[in-house]
Enzyme design. Structure first.
Site, short mmCIF file in Angstrom:
data_model
loop_
_atom_site.label_atom_id
_atom_site.label_comp_id
_atom_site.label_asym_id
_atom_site.label_seq_id
_atom_site.Cartn_x
_atom_site.Cartn_y
_atom_site.Cartn_z
N ASP A 138 0.85 -1.20 0.00
CA ASP A 138 0.00 0.00 0.00
C ASP A 138 0.89 1.25 0.00
O ASP A 138 1.79 1.37 0.85
CB ASP A 138 -0.88 -0.06 1.26
CG ASP A 138 -1.97 0.98 1.27
OD1 ASP A 138 -2.45 1.36 0.18
OD2 ASP A 138 -2.36 1.41 2.38
N SER A 196 -12.34 5.00 5.53
CA SER A 196 -12.90 5.15 6.89
C SER A 196 -13.69 6.44 7.02
O SER A 196 -13.16 7.52 6.71
CB SER A 196 -11.77 5.19 7.93
OG SER A 196 -11.06 3.99 7.92
O1 LIG Z 1 -2.93 4.47 6.82
C1 LIG Z 1 -2.30 3.70 6.09
O2 LIG Z 1 -1.16 3.35 6.34
C2 LIG Z 1 -2.99 3.09 4.89
C3 LIG Z 1 -3.96 4.00 4.21
O3 LIG Z 1 -3.28 5.00 3.49
C4 LIG Z 1 -4.82 3.20 3.22
O4 LIG Z 1 -4.23 3.14 1.95
C5 LIG Z 1 -6.12 3.89 3.13
O5 LIG Z 1 -6.41 4.56 2.18
C6 LIG Z 1 -7.02 3.74 4.28
O6 LIG Z 1 -7.47 5.00 4.66
P1 LIG Z 1 -8.22 5.19 6.08
O7 LIG Z 1 -9.32 4.20 6.12
O8 LIG Z 1 -8.68 6.60 6.08
O9 LIG Z 1 -7.20 4.93 7.14
ZN LIG Z 2 -4.39 5.12 1.13
#
Ligand SMILES: O=C(O)C[C@@H](O)[C@H](O)C(=O)COP(=O)(O)O
Ligand SMILES: [Zn+2]
Length: 291
Positions: free
Chosen positions: A85, A216
């Protein structure tokens, strides 16, 4: 062994109107929780590991082997992808060498020309091994040093140029951000997403899958609408972290950690792990990836 690349998995989701959950792992228990939910919902799932999480967990090979071995030992029957990721150029190459089955090369902070050129290189290396590639245009904002930056809107021409590098799925900024959304967040720019996917599909002649980062806290209705417009992978990390934290806090603040042998980390962490499973199960229901 059900470890696969993200290619067919995400294209199937796009063609059948649902999205695959891409859930970040942070440790052993997190990985087990994601796999348990995937199996119980019979949902194809991507396990994402960021560069930070990979360093924390011991390195690329450790993460790839951990997921493979758990998939085997837990008798998982649904497709699972091992995904890097937000990798930089070096991390993408390291993940390919360590037999990840999917990589995200995130060159969104680079000038477009350099982002495109480096993405092409990663695509070539990855596709030789059947590994899927995600790239990003229009940087996705989020909290850095306590300041929440607003998400960029990816220019449509940049998105089309990126898809032409032969990537398998595209992360494009549509007002989404990582972490908590500010209370005055105007929501996903769904009109822009619609225009963007129309332009990409016209250019390449089929329905191309788009990735929604910062999943999220996005209202369920917006996620469902985004899926109808071409989103076929939704990344979620913060929601699971918050659920884990809250459950652990409740357990400790009600002194349940002081009972019996609850100091044993296997017991101490159990409520948090269960909370991760509940949170992700709920997301899978919204994404429609269960069978
Ligand atoms: O936080 C991370 O290390 C991963 C995130 O960047 C992931 O790629 C993502 O987009 C999840 O976003 P979130 O649900 O707002 O944490
Ligand atoms: Zn992300």
């Amino acid at each position: 062994m059900t470890i696969v690349s993200g290619m067919k998995m995400i294209q199937h989701a796009r063609s059948n109107g649902y999205a695959v959950g891409a859930f970040n792992t942070n440790n052993l228990e997190w990985t087990q929780a994601i796999l348990r939910v995937a199996e119980s919902k019979q949902a194809p799932t991507i396990i994402g590991a960021s560069m930070g999480a990979i360093k924390y967990m011991g390195g690329f090979k450790t993460v790839a082997n951990l997921i493979r071995d758990l998939d085997d030992d837990m008798n998982i029957s649904v497709p699972i992808a091992i995904h890097l990721d937000h990798g930089d150029y070096q991390a993408a190459k390291a993940a390919i060498a360590a037999n990840f089955t999917s990589v995200m090369f995130d060159g969104s902070h680079l000038p477009l020309k350099e982002n495109l050129a480096k993405t092409r290189e990663i695509v070539q290396l990855a596709h030789e091994k059947g590994i899927s590639v995600e790239a990003e245009v229009g940087s996705i904002g989020g909290e850095e040093d306590g300041i929440i930056g607003s998400g960029e809107i990816a220019p449509i021409a940049d998105a089309v140029a990126m898809v032409n590098t032969n990537i398998d799925f595209l992360a494009a900024g549509i007002g989404n951000i990582h972490g908590a959304y500010p209370t005055d967040w105007p929501g996903l720019q769904l009109n822009h997403l619609h225009k963007l996917t129309d332009a990409i599909n016209d250019a390449i002649g089929y329905d191309f899958p788009v990735v929604l980062h910062g999943g999220s806290g996005v209202p369920d209705k917006q996620i469902r609408e985004a899926i109808t417009m071409g989103v076929a992978k939704v990344n979620v990390n913060t929601e699971a972290q918050l659920a884990f934290h809250q459950a652990l806090r409740d357990f400790i603040l009600t002194d349940q950690d002081l009972q019996g042998k609850n100091y044993d980390p296997r017991k101490l962490l159990a409520p948090g792990v269960k909370a991760i499973e509940n949170a992700l199960s709920d997301r899978i229901d919204v994404f429609g990836s269960y069978q």
